[in-house]
Design an enzyme around this catalytic site. Sequence first.
Site, PDB file in Angstrom:
ATOM      1  N   CYS A   2      -0.251   5.907   7.715  1.00  0.00           N
ATOM      2  CA  CYS A   2       1.075   5.327   7.820  1.00  0.00           C
ATOM      3  C   CYS A   2       2.133   6.338   7.424  1.00  0.00           C
ATOM      4  CB  CYS A   2       1.181   4.098   6.908  1.00  0.00           C
ATOM      5  SG  CYS A   2      -0.121   2.866   7.180  1.00  0.00           S
ATOM      6  N   LEU A  51       0.034   2.625  11.104  1.00  0.00           N
ATOM      7  CA  LEU A  51      -0.982   2.894  12.118  1.00  0.00           C
ATOM      8  C   LEU A  51      -2.190   2.048  11.753  1.00  0.00           C
ATOM      9  CD1 LEU A  51      -2.164   4.574  14.514  1.00  0.00           C
ATOM     10  CD2 LEU A  51      -2.971   6.212  12.795  1.00  0.00           C
ATOM     11  N   VAL A  53      -5.739   0.838  11.390  1.00  0.00           N
ATOM     12  CA  VAL A  53      -7.102   1.362  11.441  1.00  0.00           C
ATOM     13  C   VAL A  53      -8.095   0.342  10.897  1.00  0.00           C
ATOM     14  CG1 VAL A  53      -8.639   3.165  10.554  1.00  0.00           C
ATOM     15  CG2 VAL A  53      -6.336   3.770  11.314  1.00  0.00           C
ATOM     16  N   VAL A  54      -7.729  -0.344   9.805  1.00  0.00           N
ATOM     17  CA  VAL A  54      -8.599  -1.339   9.181  1.00  0.00           C
ATOM     18  C   VAL A  54      -7.817  -2.630   8.974  1.00  0.00           C
ATOM     19  CG1 VAL A  54      -9.922  -1.913   7.111  1.00  0.00           C
ATOM     20  CG2 VAL A  54     -10.013   0.414   8.029  1.00  0.00           C
ATOM     21  N   ASN A  77       0.157   5.022   2.192  1.00  0.00           N
ATOM     22  CA  ASN A  77      -0.294   5.822   3.320  1.00  0.00           C
ATOM     23  C   ASN A  77      -1.646   6.406   2.948  1.00  0.00           C
ATOM     24  OD1 ASN A  77      -0.637   7.740   5.410  1.00  0.00           O
ATOM     25  ND2 ASN A  77       0.565   9.260   4.309  1.00  0.00           N
TER      26      ASN A  77
END
Length: 615
Positions: A2, A51, A53-54, A77
């Site tokens: 992030c 972003l 991802v999980v 992040n």
Amino acid sequence: MCGIAGCVNFVTGVFDHVDNVEQMTRALTHRGPDQTSSWFNQVVAFGHRRLIVVDPAGGCQPMTAEVNGNRFTMIYNGELYNTDQVRSALKALGWRFESHSDTEVLLKSYIEWREEALQHLNGIFAFAIWDPEKEAVFVARDRLGVKPLFYTIKNNTFIFASELKGILAHRDIQPIIDRSGLQELLAIGPSRTSGHGVFKDVFEVKAGHYLWVREEGIEQSRYWQVKSAKHIDSEADTIERVKSLLIDAVERQLVSDVPIGTFLSGGIDSSAITAIAARYLKQLKNEKLQTFSIDFSDNEQFFQGNDFQPTRDQDFLPLVVDRYQTDHHTFVLDQSTLVATLKKAVLARDLPGMADVDGSLLWLCQQTKKQVTVALSGECADEIFGGYPWFYREDDLEREGFPWIRSKTLRNRLIRSDWQQYLELDHYRLDRYQTIIDQTPRCEFDSPLEARRRELFYLNMESFMPTLLERKDRMSMAVGFEARVPFSDHHLVEYVWNIPWALKNVGNQEKGILRQALKGLLPEPILERKKSPYPKTYHPYFTEAMVKWIQDLLVDSESRLFEVFDRSQIEQLVLSKGQSIDEPWFGQLMKGPQLLAYLGQFDYWLRHYQVQIER
């Protein structure tokens, strides 16, 4: 991964900064293209770009947890690789969880253990937490500094962001470079001093450190450092321990709710990660691992082997692909596209960087992002195991100064004479070098030669390795792509730190102990391959393009390069097509057309960022 940004002001509050934080957050859109959000109270404003991802639903930020009527809020992040273990420990203490995200685990870890939470974490991270009980903001960065975080203070306001561009997006911050910033760029660039943000009054949260931001001021503390001790394991036990730690690091870092792959060059580091990852995914999910590499157009025709880069990747990587049946993609970068990446790389790094090495990595990440969102990469292996020539070359062992900056005469000669005495580049560079050397954790059992090598390993960990990690983070995140670096796992780093040189170099081979640990996993030609760095182009088109770029600057009345650099010296460099220099500007390969590219990037950076040079 992030992008995070924020402002803290205990005096007048942050309501006048909310728009600033939104603007700073927008400047980080590339780091988190999937979601954006913000949060503020009277003294704190946080912005976040995500972003995913999980846990797409459960990992939204800024994240708030209420305990005893106090609302703790975090922006983060990074990625935790021991989320399940920490969650289990917290559950045993009575905590409940509403998601499977590492974000929730990190926030509740902090509430339970405060700064001691950092000792429980295995991962890469930079985060900020508003702590209403302490009326303070807690800011921390991972042990090796894989994830970035910068800050400044202006008009009683603590301003922070993942990247320099986030800081510069605040209306009160001007892109000024003073004497210290120029010394960073010209004496040791593209490396940086830990904690130095290059721009005036801009700083970096140091790797392995945390900050308390309170009304009384800022307090910085170090929470992690390698510890020197006598290595007592046998050779066989050392080999087994290195193998176990590396396998554990790679397998931990394969956690993802989105497609994942590895970068594969055919060198020992990326091949090791690929072998472990491919085997793990096959056994766990019966999936093929996707692997990615880069080559340059006509490289087979123009490649020039040398001591530092003796072989082409394309001659080796098929051995790993065939053995582990990976789904492999080789992206071939043409020269005109490579030239076009150079300016984009400056915007990604916010500083002049490593020329075509930056640009080509940016392009590789962009192409890879079309297939996967996350990839594991081999950075840090050479720094911790001793893969570079300066670990064994006698002249480098005896040299005073950074062994990857052998260009002190060139660096002085290329800048204007009126700057040379003012900047005192040689003094600055040696001072930065000596500061790191003096901080090296010592071991009473080291021989004088072993003590010197320990200094070199620490120098690499504090200066050279952060340069490569910065490059990997900025070039990957510039396209919303997550790169993970298993060799930076702190358990592996801590163990390898104390392995003596005779074992690290066992068999008189660079990274010999790593090669021994990988026997049975990798084909013999890979195990025997001499280190070859990230590839560069040897195509004459690139050289001609760089010559033309600087030629155009020489006749451009708006060029800013010559505010710092000497015109006549640059003219001579262009006439020789960059071949009039004996030593690279930085590292082993940054000479000739790469140096011309760096000069072009320097001019572009001054113009695009409207940098004010303060004397």
